[in-house]
Design a protein around this motif. Structure first.
Motif, short mmCIF file in Angstrom:
data_model
loop_
_atom_site.label_atom_id
_atom_site.label_comp_id
_atom_site.label_asym_id
_atom_site.label_seq_id
_atom_site.Cartn_x
_atom_site.Cartn_y
_atom_site.Cartn_z
N ASP A 1 -23.73 39.94 -37.35
CA ASP A 1 -24.68 40.24 -36.28
C ASP A 1 -25.01 39.01 -35.47
N SER A 2 -24.46 37.85 -35.81
CA SER A 2 -24.67 36.66 -35.02
C SER A 2 -23.83 36.68 -33.76
N ILE A 3 -22.82 37.60 -33.67
CA ILE A 3 -22.01 37.70 -32.47
C ILE A 3 -22.29 39.03 -31.80
N GLN A 4 -22.64 39.00 -30.52
CA GLN A 4 -22.95 40.21 -29.76
C GLN A 4 -21.97 40.30 -28.61
N LYS A 5 -21.31 41.45 -28.47
CA LYS A 5 -20.38 41.65 -27.37
C LYS A 5 -20.94 42.76 -26.50
N GLY B 1 -30.97 44.39 -22.26
CA GLY B 1 -30.05 44.02 -23.32
C GLY B 1 -30.16 42.56 -23.69
N PRO B 2 -29.46 42.15 -24.75
CA PRO B 2 -29.43 40.74 -25.16
C PRO B 2 -28.80 39.89 -24.06
N ILE B 3 -29.36 38.71 -23.82
CA ILE B 3 -28.83 37.82 -22.79
C ILE B 3 -28.79 36.40 -23.32
N CYS B 4 -27.96 35.59 -22.70
CA CYS B 4 -27.85 34.18 -23.04
C CYS B 4 -29.07 33.43 -22.53
N HIS B 5 -29.65 32.61 -23.38
CA HIS B 5 -30.83 31.83 -22.99
C HIS B 5 -30.53 30.86 -21.86
N GLN B 6 -29.27 30.38 -21.79
CA GLN B 6 -28.90 29.36 -20.81
C GLN B 6 -28.62 29.98 -19.43
N LYS C 1 -27.20 35.73 -18.73
CA LYS C 1 -26.24 36.81 -18.56
C LYS C 1 -25.98 37.46 -19.91
N GLY C 2 -25.59 38.74 -19.87
CA GLY C 2 -25.35 39.44 -21.10
C GLY C 2 -24.10 40.29 -21.08
N GLU C 3 -23.43 40.42 -19.95
CA GLU C 3 -22.28 41.30 -19.85
C GLU C 3 -20.98 40.52 -20.05
N ARG C 4 -20.05 41.16 -20.77
CA ARG C 4 -18.70 40.63 -20.98
C ARG C 4 -18.70 39.22 -21.57
N ILE C 5 -19.66 38.90 -22.43
CA ILE C 5 -19.69 37.58 -23.04
C ILE C 5 -19.99 37.72 -24.53
N THR C 6 -19.67 36.66 -25.28
CA THR C 6 -19.97 36.63 -26.71
C THR C 6 -21.23 35.81 -26.92
N LEU D 1 -24.15 34.16 -29.53
CA LEU D 1 -24.44 33.67 -30.87
C LEU D 1 -25.95 33.64 -31.07
N ILE D 2 -26.41 34.25 -32.17
CA ILE D 2 -27.83 34.29 -32.46
C ILE D 2 -28.19 33.14 -33.39
N CYS D 3 -29.27 32.45 -33.08
CA CYS D 3 -29.75 31.35 -33.90
C CYS D 3 -30.37 31.91 -35.19
N SER D 4 -29.97 31.37 -36.34
CA SER D 4 -30.53 31.83 -37.60
C SER D 4 -31.85 31.13 -37.92
N GLU D 5 -32.22 30.12 -37.11
CA GLU D 5 -33.49 29.43 -37.33
C GLU D 5 -34.66 30.23 -36.76
N CYS D 6 -34.56 30.58 -35.46
CA CYS D 6 -35.63 31.35 -34.82
C CYS D 6 -35.34 32.84 -34.84
N GLU D 7 -34.07 33.24 -35.09
CA GLU D 7 -33.66 34.63 -35.22
C GLU D 7 -33.85 35.46 -33.95
N LYS D 8 -33.89 34.81 -32.80
CA LYS D 8 -34.03 35.58 -31.56
C LYS D 8 -33.30 34.95 -30.38
N THR D 9 -33.18 33.64 -30.33
CA THR D 9 -32.55 32.98 -29.19
C THR D 9 -31.04 33.09 -29.28
N MET D 10 -30.40 33.42 -28.16
CA MET D 10 -28.94 33.59 -28.10
C MET D 10 -28.34 32.68 -27.04
#
Length: 882
Positions: free
Chosen positions: A191-195, A206-211, A214-219, A221-230
């Protein structure tokens, strides 16, 4: 299974018919349909997917890999990844028909005996099949790599997956399960990888990149420290090259406090800038140390002001205690300067009641002593002889020599009017005054402020009888782990500079060690200063991106161009920002392959650094060693932080210096900061470097051009003075060896710092050999007002050898490495040459040990011509003695 979870799986499955199934953008896979599946059997499909979601992770990996291999066997790939299933069926059918038609056409050609033979046709078909199999193998290897990554991060994300699947709320489920597609076996791998391949209408939910947001057509990675930032893989590879995917999953940049997204770069206060809390006893020691060193200067200033009050009492016919001094009209947003010498006015001064002409007390004293100089404006013009001359292809014409004029030969007839009682009339009109009214004494601070401060300081010292802390250090003459050899003087014992590790400077004994060297006027080098920070990127493009996003639209368009200094011509040029930073990492050359060296100074403007780059400012301050001195905000031994309220604080930085550089010394057009002397202490940290390598063609061209430069230098020297070539050759053979670290591979910037006691001999050498140096447009320097403050000379290795041979002096020479902080004492002339493209950040401070040098340099700058570059009085030196 919980009903809430079942409902979420069903909703996600329904969404799978509206959006495409995608993986990494790099793979560009098309959607596929299993045998026997149809829209009418959607309920059965839901059941199958729900049952697969409950399988073990290992079986899911095997099925997913098998499914991927099936996809890779499809003969054609669509360019559009976002088609729906119905479109896919239509387009796939059309493709098969087109393919069949082409095969029929080929068979017809074969039967008709066309140019293509059967053997050739089968050869082409076989070649295509081999290419197709190679594509399948490559994509299988890429998928296996992704599965391996999933397996690695599966363990770190198990806690997040368990909590998400056990929750009843659908919102908790969507933190791990994408709302844009059904729960497939691939999602069980990790579940650390979201497509995701969401449309714009679902982009925000939907899930989006913090940087990149964007959330479409990308992979993701979820941080296991805060469990929410991607963070998406693309942003990790582009903006965080020092972090691997595993590092991001373990702890994301946001949790590491080095996130360089647009939002985080514009925040301050995210990190602690102060590295050590001082105990009360330490604070008392520091304050006693500060006041002990500052009190003599405070007494001297107080006596100077009392003397002027006595003159005013004589003019008014009163006792000094009876004199009432009117407060000057001043504003909190402006400084008060002397209209004659342009020095900052601290407190008492004289002002004309008619024209508001203001005169400092030092100028008043010089008028009464008859020693006031007019300080004429210098008129110095370097002639532009063109690029051919700068590259050594043309000789100088006598008629085009540099012109250097001033007004000293024709002194002004204007005279100051001085009364017998010591009163001073306003300056004549030629000097900027009205020449009519008598100057009156004015004050800026409260009437008893100076005497009260003096009394408080004496009372404090008498109430605390604390013995001074001493550390008898002799490491300046020894080679140890805490020193670095920087000179080869035979008549002194200060050839080694104090060079501690950054992690050790937090200890109290290391501060005492620093103070002992600092009191002697020695530079200090601190290694690995950036190790004390979260690790924010100092990549110039990251800083530029933050600047463009932090200004309004008008200023943002202006940021597309920067004004840089061309080191060959020493002139300002305008260049596209992207082109400048591209040259920073790859290099730039002129048409004849001579390296083009550009540099940005004080970028962005130093008075806006904290506002435009707040996160970088905090990062820099947190990296500063010996923060008791260097912290521009709260340094307890930094006199600049002790200014009274209501005064404009001097502009001490931070300042950024971005410049190109190469290892070889060119001798002309090098990326250098020429010899100069700062009127305050400074600390300089090398935050980023980029190595530029010259091609073999460039190296050959540079060698040929250097020979032409050498011939041009001889011709220019012969045209100005007589010279004996044989004597010069003999002198070169007898040159003494000096310390040189230019060939150190790990270094990035070559520093030369001279001792204060060597300044008179250094000035004498520069005046004697000034015509051997070149300045603007590569023109020879024909005259100097002040050999150091003019900033027109850079001593090459040849000049440093000649300096030691003639005068027996040499500088401390060392190479600054990435992450090292260099402390430069006030009053020490220094120069720098970049061996690589460098980004340096510096800040000024005023230490109590060097306040006397600060005041001495202020007096030197007062004597320079009015329009001299060094007269920019950025430091209120007299005020800092309060």
């Amino acid at each position: 299974m919980d009903s809430g979870v079942k409902l979420e799986h069903m909703n996600c499955f329904q969404l799978s018919y509206q959006y495409s199934w995608t993986t990494r953008k790099k793979r560009t896979l098309k959607p596929f349909m299993s045998k026997g599946s149809s829209p009418s059997s959607s309920s059965d499909s839901r059941k199958r997917k729900l049952s697969r979601a409950e399988d073990s992770d290992d079986s899911a990996v095997k099925r997913n890999a098998k499914r991927r291999r099936k996809i890779c066997k499809v003969e054609e790939y669509y360019e559009d990844d976002d088609c729906i299933l119905s479109d896919w069926v239509q387009r796939n059918t059309a493709k098969r028909i087109d393919k069949r038609n082409k095969e029929v056409e080929v068979m017809v050609k074969i039967e008709s005996g066309d140019d293509c033979t059967i053997g050739k046709w089968f050869s082409d078909v076989s070649s295509k099949r081999k290419d197709k199999r190679q594509v399948e193998v490559d994509e299988d290897e890429e998928w296996e790599e992704e599965v391996t990554l999933c397996s690695k991060i599966k363990a770190t994300s198990s806690r997040s997956r368990t909590r998400s699947l056990s929750a009843n709320s659908p919102e908790n489920v969507t933190d791990v399960i994408s709302p844009c597609r059904s729960r497939s076996p691939a999602s069980n791998v990790s579940d650390s990888i979201q497509k995701n391949d969401c449309t714009s209408s679902r982009k925000q939910s939907g899930p989006i990149c913090h940087q990149c947001l964007k959330g479409e057509r990308i992979t993701l990675l979820i941080c296991s420290e805060c469990e929410k930032t991607m963070f998406c893989l693309q942003c990790i590879r582009k903006w965080y090259p020092n972090l691997s995917e595993d590092d991001v999953v373990e702890k994301c940049p946001l949790c590491r406090q080095n996130c360089n997204c647009s939002k985080c770069l514009h925040l301050n206060g995210l990190i602690e800038t102060s590295k050590r809390e001082l105990a009360k006893s330490e604070r008392r020691h520091h304050l006693q140390y500060l006041i002990t060193l500052m009190l003599p200067f405070l007494n001297k200033l107080s006596i100077f002001q009392k003397l002027e009050i006595e003159f005013e009492a004589t003019v008014q016919g009163k006792l000094p205690s009876e004199v009432e001094i009117t407060a000057a009209i001043s504003y909190t947003d402006e400084r008060v300067y002397c209209d004659h010498c342009a020095t900052s006015i601290v407190d008492l001064h004289r002002s004309c009641p008619k024209c508001s002409y203001e005169l400092c007390l030092k100028c008043c004293q010089e008028i009464r002593e008859g020693s006031l100089s007019e300080r004429p404006e210098m008129k110095f013009h370097y002639v532009d002889r063109g690029h051919r001359y700068m590259h050594g292809l043309d000789a100088a014409e006598p008629s085009l020599s540099s012109t250097f004029e001033d007004e000293e030969a024709n002194p002004s007839d204007a005279k100051w009017s001085l009364g017998e009682n010591g009163s001073i009339t306003c300056a004549p009109e030629k000097l900027g005054g009205c020449g009519e009214r008598m100057l009156e004494l004015r004050r800026i601070l409260p009437l008893t402020w100076m005497s009260d401060l003096e009394h408080k300081a004496e009372t404090f010292l008498s109430s605390y009888n604390i013995s001074p802390r001493m550390l008898n250090c002799r490491c300046s003459s020894l080679e140890t782990e805490l020193t670095r050899k920087s000179a080869s003087r035979t008549t002194s014992s200060d050839n080694y500079l104090f060079c501690p590790e950054s992690l050790g400077v937090l200890k109290e004994e290391e501060l005492l060690h620093f103070q002992e060297h600092w009191a002697k006027g020695e530079p200090v080098i601190v290694r690995n200063a950036l190790d004390n920070t979260p690790g924010l990127s100092w990549e110039p493009m990251v800083m530029w991106r933050a600047l463009c996003e932090n200004v309004n639209s008008t200023s943002s368009s202006e940021m597309s161009q920067v004004k840089a200094i061309d080191c060959l011509a020493n002139c300002e040029v305008e260049i596209n920002t992207r082109q400048f930073f591209e040259g920073y990492s790859k290099g730039r050359t002129y048409e004849n392959f001579w390296p083009e060296m550009l540099k940005l100074k004080d970028w962005p403007p130093s008075d806006k650094f904290e506002d435009l780059l707040p996160r970088h400012c905090d990062e820099f301050i947190s990296a500063l060693p010996f923060q008791e001195y260097s912290d521009p905000r709260t340094g307890i031994l930094n006199i600049a932080t002790k200014l009274p309220e209501g005064f404009i604080k001097p502009d001490l930085g931070p300042k950024t210096y971005i410049a190109y550089g190469i290892p070889d010394e060119l001798g002309r057009g090098d990326s250098v900061t020429k010899l100069h002397c700062d009127m305050s202490d400074a600390v300089n940290i090398l935050t980023h470097t980029a190595e530029v390598t010259l091609s073999q063609e460039q190296i050959s061209s540079v060698k040929a051009l250097k020979q032409k430069h050498k011939l041009q230098n001889k011709v220019d020297k012969q045209s100005t003075e007589d010279c004996n070539e044989k004597e010069e050759e003999e002198e070169e053979l007898n040159m003494p060896e000096i310390s040189s670290n230019e060939n150190e591979e790990t270094g990035s910037a070559l520093w030369d710092i001279f001792r204060r006691e060597d300044v008179p001999k250094l000035e004498e050498y520069l005046r004697k050999h000034c015509k051997e140096f070149r300045h603007t447009y590569c023109s020879p320097v024909t005259k100097v007002y002040h050999p150091i403050h003019d900033q027109s000379c850079y001593l090459t290795l040849e000049h440093k050898r000649k300096l030691k041979a003639e005068y027996g002096i040499e500088p401390w020479t060392f190479v600054q490495k990435l992450g090292e902080a260099v402390f430069i004492p006030a009053g020490c002339p220094h120069q720098v040459r970049n061996l690589k493209s460098c980004t340096k950040v510096a800040v000024d401070f005023v230490s109590p040990e060097n306040i006397h040098e600060c005041l001495r340099l202020t007096e030197e700058f007062r004597q320079l011509p009015k329009n001299h570059k060094a007269r920019e009085d950025k430091l209120e030196a007299s005020l800092l003695s309060l």
